[in-house]
Design an enzyme around this catalytic site. Structure first.
Site, PDB file in Angstrom:
ATOM      1  N   ARG A  16       0.818  -1.213   0.000  1.00 29.30           N
ATOM      2  CA  ARG A  16       0.000   0.000   0.000  1.00 29.30           C
ATOM      3  C   ARG A  16       0.856   1.268   0.000  1.00 29.30           C
ATOM      4  NH1 ARG A  16      -5.297   1.860   1.298  1.00 29.30           N
ATOM      5  NH2 ARG A  16      -5.316   3.753   2.558  1.00 29.30           N
ATOM      6  N   VAL A  50      -6.741   7.765  -1.665  1.00 31.56           N
ATOM      7  CA  VAL A  50      -6.601   6.319  -1.531  1.00 31.56           C
ATOM      8  C   VAL A  50      -7.542   5.907  -0.401  1.00 31.56           C
ATOM      9  CG1 VAL A  50      -5.020   4.394  -1.143  1.00 31.56           C
ATOM     10  CG2 VAL A  50      -4.190   6.487  -2.226  1.00 31.56           C
ATOM     11  N   SER A  51      -8.594   5.197  -0.728  1.00 32.94           N
ATOM     12  CA  SER A  51      -9.634   4.900   0.254  1.00 32.94           C
ATOM     13  C   SER A  51      -9.073   4.164   1.455  1.00 32.94           C
ATOM     14  CB  SER A  51     -10.747   4.065  -0.386  1.00 32.94           C
ATOM     15  OG  SER A  51     -11.366   4.772  -1.430  1.00 32.94           O
ATOM     16  N   ALA A  52      -9.733   4.339   2.588  1.00 33.73           N
ATOM     17  CA  ALA A  52      -9.313   3.666   3.812  1.00 33.73           C
ATOM     18  C   ALA A  52      -9.361   2.153   3.626  1.00 33.73           C
ATOM     19  CB  ALA A  52     -10.212   4.083   4.969  1.00 33.73           C
ATOM     20  N   GLN A  56     -12.107  -0.517   1.695  1.00 34.35           N
ATOM     21  CA  GLN A  56     -11.746  -1.348   0.548  1.00 34.35           C
ATOM     22  C   GLN A  56     -12.003  -2.820   0.852  1.00 34.35           C
ATOM     23  OE1 GLN A  56      -7.775   0.385   0.373  1.00 34.35           O
ATOM     24  NE2 GLN A  56      -8.225   1.214  -1.647  1.00 34.35           N
TER      25      GLN A  56
END
Length: 387
Positions: A16, A50-52, A56
């Protein structure tokens, strides 16, 4: 939020930290609830992030992906597409589309750097009309807040496929997994979530009313639908004495009451979201209210709380400003009590989407109805009846 071995394996494998902006700490990059922004607009509002990880994971589980599946991701960033690629495996297909060329360029660069560039196809386009020349997909995962479900998404979804979408319903969003049921969509799961709003043809701007406090600060009311026909009636409303009305409905600490907000979004006339500038009376009392309210003619109410249950919980109520503040507060309290009687202790709500042209005669009488451009959303609390 991780419930399957496949999703767990994906999170363990995809790095990530290669998908977040330079300078982001490792702690923030891998924090379960951090969503590092990747782009802001001229006003400083986040338009891509960037989504948590927890969101996701939640949506990947909702989509029920399998090895070899073809997946369309609407809203790029790179990391989530790489997770999808891990779950569907080498035999699968992943296409990630975004309207913003800066975002797709960012996604391509991060995917290449992390070794997923040859496993994810990135496309710069407005997904409102689907992907030209593309076949149907086993799953469509939307990673931006959507107000509606355009026909193109249904055209490109396989008959047995799953659509996972953060759907905004009068300002309140749920990540909903939909499956086809005859001529409409029916939810298979729904989770509380929050996403940056969609851009392009599918964008839906909220209407914002600014209420001045007389000292250069504002309380802002944001309407998804149902904004007042004559907002001038609210001029000077903050100068009126504030009133509070309590519902007698108590809730223990540490337990989610998010469905109360959804209930109010469906059934409370004049429903809106509330924000207060620092220095306003509301902001100074921030711990005693939640950012949801309603407008009643020349007055507005907001969801208030106070300690209850000997400090182990809260009681819901409404604070209000304006000449008809007591009526506005009473309208909100009435819905709090209705939710408590009819929905709070029952099964979770379910959702449907009835596209234009579907047979709406099969819609039950007891559901909430939310009109969209391309169809109708229904929200149903089993055993509940419409207030």
């Amino acid at each position: 939020m991780i419930r399957s071995e496949a999703v767990e394996a994906a999170f363990r494998r995809v790095p990530r930290h290669l998908f977040v902006p330079a300078g982001t700490s490792i702690e923030e990059a891998y924090s379960a609830d951090a969503a590092p922004p990747t782009k802001k607009d001229v006003e400083g509002q986040i338009i891509s992030s960037v989504s948590a990880p927890f969101l996701q994971a939640q949506m990947l589980e909702q989509a029920q992906l399998h090895p070899g599946a073809s997946v369309l991701e609407i809203g790029s960033g790179g990391y989530n597409a790489a997770l999808i690629a891990e779950v569907v495996g080498p035999a699968g297909r992943v296409v990630s589309v975004d309207i913003d060329p800066d975002v797709t360029a960012w996604a391509r660069e991060a995917l290449d750097a992390s070794g997923y560039g040859n496993r994810v196809e990135t496309v710069c386009a407005d997904a409102e009309h689907g992907l030209a020349g593309s076949s149907v997909f086993d799953a469509i995962i939307v990673t931006v807040g959507a107000w509606d479900i355009p026909p193109a998404w249904l055209t490109q979804l396989d008959h047995d496929g799953t659509l996972s979408v953060p759907l905004r319903m009068n300002g309140v969003t749920r990540s909903i997994a939909f499956a086809r049921q005859a001529d409409h969509l029916a939810s298979t799961s729904a989770e509380v979530c929050g996403f940056v709003p969609m851009q392009g043809l599918g964008e839906r701007r909220e209407r914002v009313l600014q209420l001045p406090d007389g000292h250069g600060r504002y309380v802002r009311l944001r309407f998804d639908t149902g904004a007042p026909e004559d907002p001038n009636l609210l001029d000077g409303v903050l100068a009126d004495m504030k009133v509070r009305v309590w519902s007698g409905v108590e809730f223990p600490n540490g337990v989610s009451f998010a469905d109360l907000h959804l209930w109010n979004a469906c059934f409370l006339p004049g429903f809106c979201k509330v924000a207060a500038d620092e220095g306003t009376e509301l902001a100074q009392d921030r711990k005693s209210w939640f950012p949801f309210g309603c407008v009643f003619i020349d007055s507005f109410a907001y969801l208030a709380v106070r300690p209850a249950m000997d400090g182990a919980g809260i009681e819901f109520g409404a604070g209000a400003y304006g000449p008809n503040g007591e009526q506005a507060a009473a309208a909100m309290v009435e819905q709090i009590q209705a939710w408590d009687r009819r929905a709070r202790r029952g099964p979770v709500p379910t959702f449907g989407f009835w596209p234009d042209g579907s047979d709406r005669s099969h819609i039950p009488d007891h559901v909430a109805l939310l009109e969209k451009h391309h169809g109708l959303v229904t929200v149903s609390w089993p055993r509940a009846s419409r207030p």
